[in-house]
Scaffold this motif. Structure first.
Motif, mmCIF file in Angstrom:
data_model
loop_
_atom_site.group_PDB
_atom_site.id
_atom_site.type_symbol
_atom_site.label_atom_id
_atom_site.label_comp_id
_atom_site.label_asym_id
_atom_site.label_seq_id
_atom_site.Cartn_x
_atom_site.Cartn_y
_atom_site.Cartn_z
ATOM 1 N N HIS A 278 0.921 -1.448 -0.073
ATOM 2 C CA HIS A 278 -0.073 0.173 0.096
ATOM 3 C C HIS A 278 0.773 1.207 0.122
ATOM 4 O O HIS A 278 1.886 1.361 0.454
ATOM 5 N N THR A 279 0.411 2.359 -0.239
ATOM 6 C CA THR A 279 0.989 3.629 -0.483
ATOM 7 C C THR A 279 -0.090 4.619 -0.346
ATOM 8 O O THR A 279 -1.162 4.434 -0.908
ATOM 9 N N GLU A 280 0.111 5.546 0.722
ATOM 10 C CA GLU A 280 -0.972 6.660 0.854
ATOM 11 C C GLU A 280 -0.150 7.978 0.777
ATOM 12 O O GLU A 280 0.928 8.095 1.598
ATOM 13 N N ILE A 281 -0.627 8.872 0.048
ATOM 14 C CA ILE A 281 -0.222 10.116 0.009
ATOM 15 C C ILE A 281 -1.132 11.127 0.361
ATOM 16 O O ILE A 281 -2.287 11.290 -0.014
ATOM 17 N N THR A 282 -0.483 12.168 1.301
ATOM 18 C CA THR A 282 -1.683 13.154 1.938
ATOM 19 C C THR A 282 -0.915 14.547 1.726
ATOM 20 O O THR A 282 0.160 14.644 2.181
ATOM 21 N N GLN A 294 2.868 14.162 3.482
ATOM 22 C CA GLN A 294 2.850 13.035 4.274
ATOM 23 C C GLN A 294 2.692 11.876 3.142
ATOM 24 O O GLN A 294 1.985 11.770 2.441
ATOM 25 N N VAL A 295 3.864 11.087 3.148
ATOM 26 C CA VAL A 295 3.927 9.739 2.316
ATOM 27 C C VAL A 295 4.095 8.486 3.373
ATOM 28 O O VAL A 295 4.885 8.514 4.188
ATOM 29 N N ASP A 296 3.278 7.595 3.058
ATOM 30 C CA ASP A 296 3.368 6.464 4.014
ATOM 31 C C ASP A 296 3.089 5.357 2.858
ATOM 32 O O ASP A 296 2.225 4.869 2.474
ATOM 33 N N THR A 297 4.269 4.257 3.062
ATOM 34 C CA THR A 297 4.340 3.107 2.168
ATOM 35 C C THR A 297 4.604 1.848 2.947
ATOM 36 O O THR A 297 5.296 2.143 3.846
ATOM 37 N N GLY A 298 4.353 0.939 2.247
ATOM 38 C CA GLY A 298 4.632 -0.356 2.986
ATOM 39 C C GLY A 298 4.164 -1.469 2.210
ATOM 40 O O GLY A 298 3.242 -1.619 1.418
ATOM 41 N N GLY A 299 4.658 -2.823 2.975
ATOM 42 C CA GLY A 299 3.969 -4.142 2.376
ATOM 43 C C GLY A 299 5.031 -5.068 2.588
ATOM 44 O O GLY A 299 6.150 -5.043 3.151
ATOM 45 N N PRO A 300 4.874 -6.191 1.893
ATOM 46 C CA PRO A 300 5.843 -7.468 1.780
ATOM 47 C C PRO A 300 6.950 -7.115 1.166
ATOM 48 O O PRO A 300 7.030 -6.464 -0.104
ATOM 49 N N VAL A 312 7.356 6.041 6.534
ATOM 50 C CA VAL A 312 6.831 7.211 6.610
ATOM 51 C C VAL A 312 7.506 8.491 6.539
ATOM 52 O O VAL A 312 8.590 8.411 7.438
ATOM 53 N N ILE A 313 7.121 9.497 5.678
ATOM 54 C CA ILE A 313 7.935 10.709 5.757
ATOM 55 C C ILE A 313 6.714 11.749 5.825
ATOM 56 O O ILE A 313 5.811 11.900 5.138
ATOM 57 N N ALA A 314 7.053 12.856 6.824
ATOM 58 C CA ALA A 314 5.907 14.000 6.826
ATOM 59 C C ALA A 314 6.858 15.181 6.963
ATOM 60 O O ALA A 314 7.755 15.091 7.950
ATOM 61 N N GLU A 315 6.095 16.002 6.542
ATOM 62 C CA GLU A 315 6.747 17.446 6.663
ATOM 63 C C GLU A 315 5.840 18.537 6.638
ATOM 64 O O GLU A 315 4.673 18.445 6.007
ATOM 65 N N GLN A 316 5.687 19.412 7.742
ATOM 66 C CA GLN A 316 4.743 20.361 8.145
ATOM 67 C C GLN A 316 5.392 21.790 8.243
ATOM 68 O O GLN A 316 6.388 21.893 9.035
ATOM 69 N N SER A 317 4.946 22.609 7.666
ATOM 70 C CA SER A 317 5.277 24.107 7.822
ATOM 71 C C SER A 317 4.070 24.877 8.229
ATOM 72 O O SER A 317 3.097 24.955 7.424
ATOM 73 N N ARG A 318 4.159 25.921 9.089
ATOM 74 C CA ARG A 318 3.031 26.484 9.476
ATOM 75 C C ARG A 318 3.390 27.728 10.128
ATOM 76 O O ARG A 318 4.333 28.092 10.910
ATOM 77 N N HIS A 319 2.328 28.736 10.192
ATOM 78 C CA HIS A 319 2.144 29.798 11.030
ATOM 79 C C HIS A 319 1.138 29.652 11.849
ATOM 80 O O HIS A 319 0.509 28.870 11.690
ATOM 81 N N TYR A 320 1.019 30.770 12.703
ATOM 82 C CA TYR A 320 -0.319 30.700 13.800
ATOM 83 C C TYR A 320 -0.936 31.807 13.702
ATOM 84 O O TYR A 320 -0.557 32.791 13.170
ATOM 85 N N PHE A 321 -2.093 31.742 14.408
ATOM 86 C CA PHE A 321 -2.828 32.999 14.475
ATOM 87 C C PHE A 321 -2.379 34.063 15.175
ATOM 88 O O PHE A 321 -2.640 35.131 15.421
ATOM 89 N N ILE A 322 -1.279 33.782 15.974
ATOM 90 C CA ILE A 322 -0.536 34.603 16.792
ATOM 91 C C ILE A 322 0.786 35.523 16.030
ATOM 92 O O ILE A 322 1.239 34.543 15.085
ATOM 93 N N ASP A 323 0.689 36.529 16.145
ATOM 94 C CA ASP A 323 1.819 37.269 15.134
ATOM 95 C C ASP A 323 3.239 36.349 15.237
ATOM 96 O O ASP A 323 3.750 36.408 16.360
ATOM 97 N N ASP A 324 3.762 36.647 14.085
ATOM 98 C CA ASP A 324 5.152 36.181 14.059
ATOM 99 C C ASP A 324 5.613 34.808 14.345
ATOM 100 O O ASP A 324 6.967 34.522 14.566
ATOM 101 N N ALA A 325 4.576 33.989 14.797
ATOM 102 C CA ALA A 325 4.886 32.495 15.335
ATOM 103 C C ALA A 325 4.958 31.542 14.152
ATOM 104 O O ALA A 325 4.111 31.552 13.421
ATOM 105 N N LYS A 823 -6.074 13.067 -0.561
ATOM 106 C CA LYS A 823 -5.308 11.967 -0.393
ATOM 107 C C LYS A 823 -5.505 10.931 -1.337
ATOM 108 O O LYS A 823 -6.551 10.768 -1.938
ATOM 109 N N ALA A 824 -4.359 10.346 -1.559
ATOM 110 C CA ALA A 824 -4.503 9.183 -2.492
ATOM 111 C C ALA A 824 -3.910 8.178 -2.148
ATOM 112 O O ALA A 824 -2.873 7.891 -1.137
ATOM 113 N N ARG A 825 -4.607 6.664 -2.318
ATOM 114 C CA ARG A 825 -4.384 5.480 -1.878
ATOM 115 C C ARG A 825 -4.172 4.535 -2.960
ATOM 116 O O ARG A 825 -5.088 4.560 -3.889
#
Length: 826
Positions: A278-282, A294-300, A312-325, A823-825
């Protein structure tokens, strides 16, 4: 030949050979050498069968399940199937694949199946024999499509929620995905019975039944001391990308680790390699430049399926509702499971997490009289140079061996290393009307912590007096090494709370050292080990007595240097042979309901503190009592519980301000504190009706101080910022008919008022009760692609998620925000 797993045993089957239908209409058959025994037709396996023609999907499922089915290929000609994802028995799997085709897989006496037309009554299609078994869930939750689980592992071995005489909530993979819960603090915020409290250093503290969870964490059942004296409070920036589920126990968890608090424990269970590829991409994007991939893959990894992998590989980049965070997370995870023999499996895993952030910490102050400044929710009173860099590496390993049909051995270990470099400042000090400025408190941290954990146990069943019983015997140990240097100092500048200056100069590290109000190097080593055993004794068919005990050895040594005074301190505590018992009784009232009661103990060492006579303090001890009823319906796809609880915690260390001792604060301590928490909980999880998954929990908690060194506090609330009433609810409904591609989710986090009494002025600072509503709309584009829109705080409720003091620590809850996920599966 190839192998598939069935009911925990290896089954072999000849590779599938499908004969196409001939123009003469000859009978074509799909057959296997090994038919499915009747007792195994409902045994559950995990499947991930891609969609396609009905003929292809049937063949792939039969091959994976090791089942034999015979049919005329013309019966399936022209039909397609979306495939099958989740954990199912063979009969249920056939029924799901054939849904809507007018066909059914009819089981035969010899364990094979024959494809026949389903009987029709009027205009309604009857599934007949294909639906003889409902979907049965296992411990693994991914691909189950459920908000509940068939088994939990937090208490060693596998037992259903109904068989567990304590309160446990499982946050399943579907729940995590549906609500975009990507960090441990987000998970705990949505967990019934849990209160989350912001730390001024960016982390979160977790409370259950009025008490703080502290260091009660397991990874695949292995206890560690993470979260205990941890610089980032209890949340330690853990990402959920590589976990299958989170199991949260409320109440004393002495059988888990020994030393700890009366609040409960948390078990993180990671994802493993599956039997099918299986492979799942989000891809997600939302408010405040919040982006995640995020990429999640595996199996025999071999033809026989004895070697399975997961990445599994995931990366997230974000700001916040708070200034400059802002914040950037990177997660990498890899795992291998190899069957050394039909009875032995070795698993290894490696995870790496990296956090690079410019945080806004410290929260907001108030006026001197405790009233709200009514600042914008986006206000940040920190300088722009705040930095937080955290790196964490974790290594997992375990070995499972099936000794014989009744007995199994499991040995597991975890190693984790975390480094943190932190430098920040925030506004600190009550605000005088008309002056509008406050002081600025700065801190720097250079922090390293290494944790080791080992757990080994045997779990088995044996017969006695005509009934079957279960025994668990095990040993675990953990070691935590902490190397920390920190310094806290007030900066010379002041901050205007209504016109904050983001450009307050960043001081050199030497400034924090030369002007330190507290801080210095701290080195500590904490060791725990213990032997435990649990016996589940069947007293009669409907009555089970559970009794267990753990014997623990604990030691901790801490060396601190106080740079402000140049003095040093060595603190040591040791407990030998501390016994924490557990007992429970379960009575099956009928096929769906079980009444239970339980008793558990816990202890928290305090030997690093001294009484005035020079003696060390006794451990804090706690007892939890629980009485309740649990239910399970639809083959465990729906679980419910209701319980009354009471927790007594006593011998808490309290400061004796009329004494003098050579300690960091100059005072001695006494074992004087005694408090009580009591209340009740109600929870329901799983498939309430067809296509509706629900997790809902209500908790009533009352805390009271029974004995305090300050007698004026006796009878008052012990923990006022844990609300009396807490409701956590989320449901997701998949529409039917022409709208079957749509799903709709909705939920609410609601609580009654809470307050905090300022330690400086004794002022009561409160937050009135509130409800935050969230929602989701999902659409399945085809068998591969799906899209969802999540909205949080839909009515844009303005409230303080955490209340602090006049000085700092008041945190607004998130305003209305949205996230779109694709999402793709495969």
């Amino acid at each position: 030949m190839f192998r598939v797993y069935q009911s925990g045993r290896l089954a072999t089957a000849v590779k599938f050979g499908l004969l196409a239908a001939t123009t003469t209409g000859l009978w074509s058959a799909a057959t296997y050498a090994a038919p499915v025994p009747a007792q195994q037709q409902s045994s559950v396996q995990s499947f991930d069968i891609a969609g396609g023609s009905l003929t292809e999907v049937l063949s792939r499922f039969a091959s994976a399940a090791g089942a034999a089915i015979s049919f005329d290929a013309r019966q399936t000609d022209g039909f397609s199937s979306p495939g099958l994802k989740g954990s199912f028995g063979v009969s249920e799997g056939f029924a799901r694949i054939l849904g809507g085709s007018g066909l059914q897989a009819e089981p035969q006496g010899n364990g094979t199946y024959i494809l026949r037309a389903a009987p029709v009554s009027g205009s309604a299609l009857e599934l007949g024999a294909t639906n003889i078994n409902g979907q049965e869930l296992g411990a693994t939750t991914e691909n189950s499509g459920s908000y509940t689980t068939g088994a939990i592992t937090i208490g060693k071995g596998e037992h259903s929620l109904r068989e567990t005489p304590q309160s446990v909530t499982v946050m399943t993979r579907k729940m995590l995905d549906d609500q975009n819960l990507n960090t441990i603090d987000q998970v705990m915020e949505k967990t019934p019975g849990i209160t989350v409290y912001d730390s001024t250093m960016g982390g979160k503290y977790f409370y259950s039944r009025g008490f703080r969870m502290s260091g009660q964490y397991q990874y695949d059942g292995v206890p560690l001391d993470m979260g205990n004296l941890y610089v980032q409070a209890d949340s330690f920036s853990g990402d959920m990308a590589y976990y299958d589920r989170v199991e949260i126990l409320r109440g004393a968890a002495g059988m888990m680790k020994g030393a700890g608090g009366t609040a409960g424990g948390v078990n993180f269970v990671r994802k493993r390699g599956q039997a099918t590829p299986h492979t799942e991409i989000t891809l997600s994007g939302g408010s405040y430049d919040n982006y995640r991939a995020q990429v999640d893959t595996g199996g025999p990894l071999n033809d026989s399926g004895t070697l399975r992998g997961r990445a599994v590989i995931a990366e997230q980049s974000r700001h916040y509702f708070i200034d400059d965070a802002s914040r950037k997370d990177q997660v990498y995870y890899g795992a291998l499971d190899v069957d050394l023999s039909p009875d032995t499996t070795l698993g290894v895993g490696l995870a790496y997490e990296d956090v690079d952030a410019n945080p806004c910490w410290g929260g907001l102050p108030r006026y001197k009289d405790g009233s709200d400044l009514k600042l914008s929710r986006s206000t940040c009173l920190d300088p722009s140079w705040n930095t937080w860099r955290s790196k964490r590496t974790t290594v997992f390993s375990d070995l499972k061996h099936q000794i014989n049909e009744d007995w199994a051995l499991k040995v597991a270990s975890v190693y984790t290393k975390n480094t943190q470099d932190i430098k920040y400042a925030f506004a600190s000090g009550a605000v005088t009307p008309g002056v509008d400025t406050t002081g600025v408190l700065g801190s720097m941290y250079d922090y390293d912590q290494v944790d080791y954990g080992l757990d080994a146990y045997v779990d088995g069943k044996f017969d006695g007096f005509g009934l079957q019983h279960e025994l668990v015997v095990g040993f675990n140990a953990s070691r935590s090494n902490k190397d920390d240097f920190y310094s806290v100092a007030f900066l010379p500048q002041r901050q205007n709370v209504f016109n904050p200056d983001k450009h307050i100069p960043e001081p050199d590290d030497s400034f924090f050292i030369d002007n330190s109000s507290r801080g210095g190097p701290v080195d500590s080593v904490t060791k725990q080990k213990g032997a435990y055993s649990t016996l589940r004794l069947k007293l009669a068919e409907p009555l089970t007595f559970v009794i267990g005990s753990r014997v623990s050895w604990y030691s901790s040594d801490t060396d601190s240097v106080f740079i402000s005074s140049g003095t040093s301190e060595h603190a040591s505590t040791k407990e030998t042979g501390q016994v924490t018992p557990f007992a429970g009784l379960l009575l099956d009232l009928n096929e769906n309901l079980t009444a239970y009661t339980s008793y558990a103990e816990i202890f928290t060492p305090q030997g690093n503190l001294r009484a005035e006579d020079g003696s060390t303090l006794k451990p804090l001890v706690g007892q939890s009592y629980e009485l309740g009823i649990k239910g399970a319906w639809f083959d465990g796809r729906l679980n419910s519980s209701f319980n009354l609880f009471r927790t007594i915690q006593k011998d808490q260390a309290q400061t004796d301000y009329n004494s003098s001792c050579p300690s960091s604060d100059g005072y001695c301590y006494v074992n004087a504190g005694k408090v009580r928490a009591q209340g009740f909980e109600a929870e329901i999880s799983g498939e309430v009706i067809e296509r509706l998954q629900l997790l809902a929990g209500y908790t009533y908690t009352q805390t009271k101080t029974l004995d305090d060194i300050d007698t004026s506090l006796n009878g008052a609330a012990f923990n006022s910022y844990v609300p009396r009433h807490v409701l956590r609810m989320w449901g997701d409904y998949t529409l039917s008919g022409s709208l079957e591609r749509f799903s709709i989710g909705a939920g609410v986090n609601a609580q009654s008022d809470n307050f905090r009494v300022s330690p400086n002025s004794a002022k009561k600072i409160s937050q009135s009760g509130y409800a935050v509503w969230n929602g989701r709309i999902g659409y399945r584009i085809d068998d591969t692609w799906s899209v969802a829109l999540n909205g949080n705080n839909l009515f844009d409720k303005r409230y303080y998620a955490t209340i602090g003091t006049e000085t700092f620590g008041n945190y607004y809850g998130d305003p209305r925000n949205f996230m779109v996920s694709v999402k793709a599966r495969f």
